[in-house]
Design a protein around this motif. Structure first.
Motif, PDB file in Angstrom:
ATOM      1  N   CYS A 104       6.534   8.348 -10.664  1.00  0.00           N
ATOM      2  CA  CYS A 104       6.314   7.337 -11.706  1.00  0.00           C
ATOM      3  C   CYS A 104       5.280   6.304 -11.270  1.00  0.00           C
ATOM      4  CB  CYS A 104       7.637   6.656 -12.045  1.00  0.00           C
ATOM      5  SG  CYS A 104       8.842   7.726 -12.846  1.00  0.00           S
ATOM      6  N   THR A 105       5.294   5.949 -10.001  1.00  0.00           N
ATOM      7  CA  THR A 105       4.322   4.972  -9.493  1.00  0.00           C
ATOM      8  C   THR A 105       2.909   5.522  -9.544  1.00  0.00           C
ATOM      9  OG1 THR A 105       6.018   4.088  -8.015  1.00  0.00           O
ATOM     10  CG2 THR A 105       3.743   3.516  -7.542  1.00  0.00           C
ATOM     11  N   VAL A 106       2.758   6.787  -9.152  1.00  0.00           N
ATOM     12  CA  VAL A 106       1.439   7.418  -9.182  1.00  0.00           C
ATOM     13  C   VAL A 106       0.928   7.515 -10.624  1.00  0.00           C
ATOM     14  CG1 VAL A 106       0.207   9.573  -8.759  1.00  0.00           C
ATOM     15  CG2 VAL A 106       1.766   8.666  -7.037  1.00  0.00           C
ATOM     16  N   ARG A 107       1.814   7.880 -11.532  1.00  0.00           N
ATOM     17  CA  ARG A 107       1.397   7.995 -12.926  1.00  0.00           C
ATOM     18  C   ARG A 107       0.997   6.640 -13.497  1.00  0.00           C
ATOM     19  NH1 ARG A 107       4.997  10.532 -17.927  1.00  0.00           N
ATOM     20  NH2 ARG A 107       3.398  10.222 -19.536  1.00  0.00           N
ATOM     21  N   GLN A 108       1.726   5.592 -13.158  1.00  0.00           N
ATOM     22  CA  GLN A 108       1.385   4.262 -13.660  1.00  0.00           C
ATOM     23  C   GLN A 108       0.050   3.797 -13.110  1.00  0.00           C
ATOM     24  OE1 GLN A 108       4.402   1.354 -12.937  1.00  0.00           O
ATOM     25  NE2 GLN A 108       3.279  -0.309 -13.910  1.00  0.00           N
ATOM     26  N   ALA A 109      -0.224   4.131 -11.859  1.00  0.00           N
ATOM     27  CA  ALA A 109      -1.502   3.719 -11.264  1.00  0.00           C
ATOM     28  C   ALA A 109      -2.663   4.499 -11.869  1.00  0.00           C
ATOM     29  CB  ALA A 109      -1.457   3.937  -9.759  1.00  0.00           C
ATOM     30  N   ALA A 110      -2.440   5.758 -12.205  1.00  0.00           N
ATOM     31  CA  ALA A 110      -3.538   6.577 -12.705  1.00  0.00           C
ATOM     32  C   ALA A 110      -3.796   6.351 -14.188  1.00  0.00           C
ATOM     33  CB  ALA A 110      -3.252   8.054 -12.449  1.00  0.00           C
ATOM     34  N   GLU A 111      -2.764   6.104 -14.986  1.00  0.00           N
ATOM     35  CA  GLU A 111      -2.911   5.981 -16.428  1.00  0.00           C
ATOM     36  C   GLU A 111      -2.729   4.563 -16.943  1.00  0.00           C
ATOM     37  OE1 GLU A 111      -0.113   8.665 -18.090  1.00  0.00           O
ATOM     38  OE2 GLU A 111      -1.220  10.469 -17.511  1.00  0.00           O
ATOM     39  N   CYS A 112      -2.311   3.646 -16.073  1.00  0.00           N
ATOM     40  CA  CYS A 112      -2.075   2.254 -16.452  1.00  0.00           C
ATOM     41  C   CYS A 112      -1.016   2.135 -17.540  1.00  0.00           C
ATOM     42  CB  CYS A 112      -3.364   1.573 -16.904  1.00  0.00           C
ATOM     43  SG  CYS A 112      -4.500   1.222 -15.561  1.00  0.00           S
ATOM     44  N   ASP A 149      -7.691   2.303  -7.953  1.00  0.00           N
ATOM     45  CA  ASP A 149      -6.344   2.746  -7.547  1.00  0.00           C
ATOM     46  C   ASP A 149      -6.235   4.265  -7.564  1.00  0.00           C
ATOM     47  OD1 ASP A 149      -5.650   0.125  -7.272  1.00  0.00           O
ATOM     48  OD2 ASP A 149      -4.580  -0.021  -9.190  1.00  0.00           O
ATOM     49  N   ARG A 150      -6.835   4.891  -8.560  1.00  0.00           N
ATOM     50  CA  ARG A 150      -6.768   6.353  -8.633  1.00  0.00           C
ATOM     51  C   ARG A 150      -7.526   6.996  -7.468  1.00  0.00           C
ATOM     52  NH1 ARG A 150      -8.760  10.017 -13.826  1.00  0.00           N
ATOM     53  NH2 ARG A 150      -7.821  11.991 -13.120  1.00  0.00           N
ATOM     54  N   THR A 151      -8.645   6.405  -7.105  1.00  0.00           N
ATOM     55  CA  THR A 151      -9.400   6.956  -5.973  1.00  0.00           C
ATOM     56  C   THR A 151      -8.609   6.835  -4.684  1.00  0.00           C
ATOM     57  OG1 THR A 151     -11.487   6.400  -7.063  1.00  0.00           O
ATOM     58  CG2 THR A 151     -11.544   6.782  -4.679  1.00  0.00           C
ATOM     59  N   ARG A 152      -8.034   5.670  -4.433  1.00  0.00           N
ATOM     60  CA  ARG A 152      -7.273   5.480  -3.191  1.00  0.00           C
ATOM     61  C   ARG A 152      -6.019   6.348  -3.177  1.00  0.00           C
ATOM     62  NH1 ARG A 152      -8.522  -0.060  -4.138  1.00  0.00           N
ATOM     63  NH2 ARG A 152      -6.414  -0.399  -4.940  1.00  0.00           N
ATOM     64  N   MET A 153      -5.366   6.497  -4.367  1.00  0.00           N
ATOM     65  CA  MET A 153      -4.178   7.336  -4.444  1.00  0.00           C
ATOM     66  C   MET A 153      -4.514   8.803  -4.159  1.00  0.00           C
ATOM     67  SD  MET A 153      -2.666   9.581  -6.859  1.00  0.00           S
ATOM     68  CE  MET A 153      -3.293   9.006  -8.417  1.00  0.00           C
ATOM     69  N   THR A 154      -5.673   9.271  -4.681  1.00  0.00           N
ATOM     70  CA  THR A 154      -6.068  10.660  -4.446  1.00  0.00           C
ATOM     71  C   THR A 154      -6.375  10.886  -2.963  1.00  0.00           C
ATOM     72  OG1 THR A 154      -6.995  10.755  -6.688  1.00  0.00           O
ATOM     73  CG2 THR A 154      -7.683  12.457  -5.133  1.00  0.00           C
ATOM     74  N   GLU A 155      -7.086   9.955  -2.354  1.00  0.00           N
ATOM     75  CA  GLU A 155      -7.407  10.104  -0.932  1.00  0.00           C
ATOM     76  C   GLU A 155      -6.142  10.145  -0.072  1.00  0.00           C
ATOM     77  OE1 GLU A 155      -9.887   6.782  -0.224  1.00  0.00           O
ATOM     78  OE2 GLU A 155     -11.700   7.690  -1.080  1.00  0.00           O
ATOM     79  N   LEU A 156      -5.140   9.374  -0.472  1.00  0.00           N
ATOM     80  CA  LEU A 156      -3.894   9.336   0.305  1.00  0.00           C
ATOM     81  C   LEU A 156      -3.078  10.603   0.132  1.00  0.00           C
ATOM     82  CD1 LEU A 156      -1.737   7.880   2.015  1.00  0.00           C
ATOM     83  CD2 LEU A 156      -0.926   6.836  -0.120  1.00  0.00           C
TER      84      LEU A 156
END
Length: 796
Positions: free
Chosen positions: A3-11, A35-42
């Motif tokens: 849910c956190t990843v989805r909120q960061a990617a789609e706002c 945020d989406r770039t940093r989340m993808t790299e992680l």
């Protein structure tokens, strides 16, 4: 974490935590991309180890596999993370080989679909990995299936499990990926055909094989819809689709309930997709693929719904292991049955099956109101938007089916106060409410509904022999629930249509068994004569007030003055006899006049009625007014046959016309002056329902009487819905559905000039012109507005 990843990617916040979608500012958009770039790299680095750690946990793996759907896939190339991509693909492959859970396999399929994006440079690498996995799965399935079919009844459970697990993996991937290149239709159709012939195929294998074959058909259709497909491809798809529909139809009779439900759902989807609507939107090249179900298939689909959906909770056999009392299991079973009913209702709405099959669905509205009431009501609403008349026919058919079922259970001597009959009547009331308040839009449908109901009521003869009520006469009590939806002029037409099925003896019956006929006729007469009665009563009241204030007009002869003085008494005495001796009108009521030009406005129309059907001496009321016995002696004559009645009535009519013509010629100027005076004083003569009064006064000259008779065709036998008396309804009227010409007896003398046509011209009064010229006989005249003749036969 998901849910956190989805909120960061789609706002978008999780469900229940935010206010929904909103317009983002430029700063918020930049923050989202970062945020989406940093989340993808992680997670590109951390996801493969997490999948390896929780590979055996189906729930955690399902959540983790959804993370790549929110990645910025370009990071795999720009960030030099290709080796992590290879590790991710390897972990997904291992999960597919370990798990057979449908949710896990679908998550893997969606992940491959997200990664196989042609916009990114990683597409080729992911596509190769996917193709290798599918090649192995299809080869393994074909090999296992061949061995499994050869073993037949000797196949053990391990072989069946291997076939099932491989088939589940292929089906999950076929949901999101086009596997047309592997020719899965042939192997699956062979498996299904073997299951039909032997009858011992495991349940889950058949279910997943049906689903996989369904995906094959849909993917083939998707490629053909894009255009550019060869004719041979369309022919192949047509053959496969029809063969598969026949296979599903055969599985509708399977012993296993889950298999039948799967076959029914797939069959409904295919019939809806390949219906006549698939050629819309510029897809005329798909015309050869249109498939209409045969009557046998429609019957089997309807039988399945009636046997598997409209059942009580205790009869549901889907619950096993003693869990029938479990509330969650009951809710799940109800949800499944609602989906089945919705799938079939779509076929009714889109006219894939005949709309009349919906009668078996609509009649369950009250019994299963809490479970399926919303679905059935929505179906009725949608079908009415498509075809109002056919929907009305379906509604009345459902009521007829319930009525026949009640007769088979209770017999023809049932009690109309029983719960079964009251339930049918309540259902009819609910049906009538669905037509809304706009009578103009539903006019044709309501008229057709009454027509079918009347024919059904008189269809079967009386079980008691001649003289008894028809078998289905009580249905008129149910049909009366729809009388309020008829327009006033349509009530008269429906009443005339009802009389075509009646005899003179029926109209005189007053026993309890004839009460449905009496109540239905009363419902048609309530408000049906408002136009004519308002004209007559308004003229009488205003005429008496004018006479009281003005001097008496000069009398031509003493006989004429005496006749005028006696008219009010005649009217009151005749009305008294009508109310006392005839509480319910008999077979032929008085004709409903569209104009009062050739009729004495102060004379009650009951006289003509009583002249046509004189009552015997034993039916006369002993306390009738003595003056009426002197003035209307024809009421006490012995009954005459029909030809004598017609001759008498025509003679009376000619005398009446001559007297009226003489009287109007003398009083034309005086009445015109009185009308002008009344209009200036605001007495209300300009009401919409009293236009015939003005037309009556404006027609007294001899020249206008010649115009009236000019062009009249006394041989016409058409009966249209009579026009409205007010201006507001004239433009909204449509022809009705009642054509009496089919049963008119040509050997009986026809009286078709009882109601005169509207006069030629003299309509300028209705135009918004100054009063000075409008009331003058020399005022400009508009062309004649034709009025329908009210034609009826005296035949019983």
């Amino acid at each position: 974490m998901l849910c956190t990843v989805r909120q960061a990617a789609e706002c978008h916040p999780p469900v229940g935590r935010g206010t929904g979608k909103r317009v983002m500012t430029a700063k918020e958009k930049k923050t989202q991309l970062d945020d989406r770039t940093r989340m993808t790299e992680l997670f590109a680095v951390a996801l493969p180890p997490l999948l390896a750690k929780y590979a055996v946990d189906a729930e955690k793996v399902t959540n983790l596999l959804q993370l790549p759907q929110f990645f910025d896939l370009e990071i795999y190339t720009t960030g030099r993370l290709e080796k992590h991509l290879e590790s991710l693909l390897r972990q997904i492959r291992e999960i597919v080989e370990k798990h057979t859970d449908t949710e896990v396999l679908e998550a893997c399929s969606k992940t491959y679909h997200a990664l196989c994006n042609e916009e990114f440079t990683i597409f080729n690498r992911v596509d190769i990995a996917r193709s290798q996995l599918l090649d192995e799965l299809v080869d393994k399935f074909n090999r296992l299936l061949e061995d499994f079919l050869q073993e037949g009844e000797d196949a053990d459970e391990d072989d069946a499990y291997q076939v099932l697990s491989t088939l589940k993996r292929i089906t999950a991937f076929h949901n999101a990926h086009d596997l047309s290149g592997w020719d899965l239709f042939t192997s699956n159709f062979k498996l299904l055909n073997t299951g039909i012939e032997n009858g011992d195929m495991p349940e889950q294998i058949v279910i997943h094989s049906l689903q996989c074959t369904h995906y094959v058909i849909l993917w083939h259709l998707a490629k053909s819809s894009e255009g550019g497909s060869r004719k041979d491809d369309l022919v192949t798809l047509r053959k496969q689709m029809r063969a598969f529909c026949m296979m599903c139809q055969r599985y509708l009779t399977n012993v296993n309930t889950a298999v039948k439900e799967q076959a029914f759902t797939i069959l409904c989807d295919l019939l809806l997709i390949f219906s006549h609507q698939m050629v819309s939107g510029g897809r005329e090249h798909l015309e050869p693929l249109v498939y209409s179900p045969e009557d046998s298939l429609q019957s089997e689909l309807l039988s399945f719904i009636l046997n598997h959906v409209f059942i009580d909770q205790d009869e549901d056999t889907n619950s096993t292991d003693g869990q029938q009392d479990d509330e969650a299991v009951k809710i799940e079973a109800l949800h499944k049955r609602r989906n089945l009913l919705a799938a079939y209702c779509k076929l009714i709405i889109y006219c894939v099956v005949e709309m009349k099959t919906g009668a078996d669905i609509f009649k369950q509205y009250m019994r299963y109101y809490n479970d399926y009431g919303d679905i059935i009501k929505e179906t009725m609403s949608k079908t009415r938007q498509i075809d109002k008349i056919q929907c009305a026919k379906t509604l009345i058919l459902s009521l007829q089916q319930l009525f026949n079922e009640m007769l088979s259970e209770l017999g023809h001597g049932f009690d109309r106060s029983s719960s079964s009959f009251c339930g049918i009547k309540e259902l009819a009331r609910r049906f009538s409410l669905t037509f809304g308040l706009d009578q103009v839009k539903t006019r044709d449908a309501i008229a057709m509904l009454h027509k079918d109901g009347i024919e059904f009521a008189f269809k079967d003869p009386s079980p008691q022999g001649e003289g008894g009520p028809p078998l289905n006469l009580a249905f008129l009590d149910i049909l009366s629930e729809f009388s309020s939806k008829l327009m006033r002029q349509d009530k008269r037409t429906v009443h005339m249509y009802l009389e075509r099925f009646m005899t003179f003896q029926m109209a005189l019956q007053r026993e309890d068994c004839w009460l449905p006929l009496i109540s239905y006729r009363n419902s048609l007469q309530a408000g049906g004569d408002d136009d004519t009665m308002s004209v007559m009563s308004g003229y009488s009241s205003r005429g008496s007030s004018i006479r009281s204030k003005k001097t008496k007009p000069p009398a031509a002869t003493a006989g004429t003055s005496a006749a005028k003085r006696k008219l009010p008494e005649e009217e009151s005495s005749t009305s008294e006899v009508w109310q006392q001796s005839m509480p319910t009108p008999v077979m032929l009521p008085s004709p409903h006049l569209t104009s009062t030009a050739m009729r004495d406005p102060k004379r009650s129309r009951d006289d003509s009625f009583m002249g046509v059907y004189p009552l015997p001496h034993d039916q006369q009321q002993p306390h009738q007014h003595p003056q009426h016995h002197q003035q209307t002696p024809q009421h006490h004559q012995t009954p005459m046959d029909y030809n004598s009645q017609v001759t008498w009535m025509l003679a009376q009519r000619q005398q009446e016309e001559a007297r009226q013509q003489q009287e109007r010629a003398m009083n034309y100027a005086k009445l015109r002056t009185n009308l002008q005076h009344a209009i200036r004083r605001g007495t209300g003569l300009m009401e919409e329902d009293e236009e015939p009064i003005v037309e009556d006064v404006m027609m007294s000259s001899e020249g206008r009487m010649d115009d009236l008779n000019e062009g009249m065709d006394f041989d016409t036998m058409d009966i249209d819905l009579p026009p409205s008396k007010n201006r507001r309804e004239r433009s909204e009227l449509k022809p009705d559905y009642f054509d009496p010409a089919s049963i008119m007896d040509e050997s009986i003398t026809r009286v078709n000039h009882l109601t005169p046509c509207m006069p030629k011209g003299l309509r300028s009064y209705l135009d918004p012109q100054p009063t000075t010229g409008a009331m003058s006989p020399a005022a400009p005249q508009r062309p004649q507005r034709p009025q329908p003749l009210l034609v009826f036969s005296l035949a019983p």
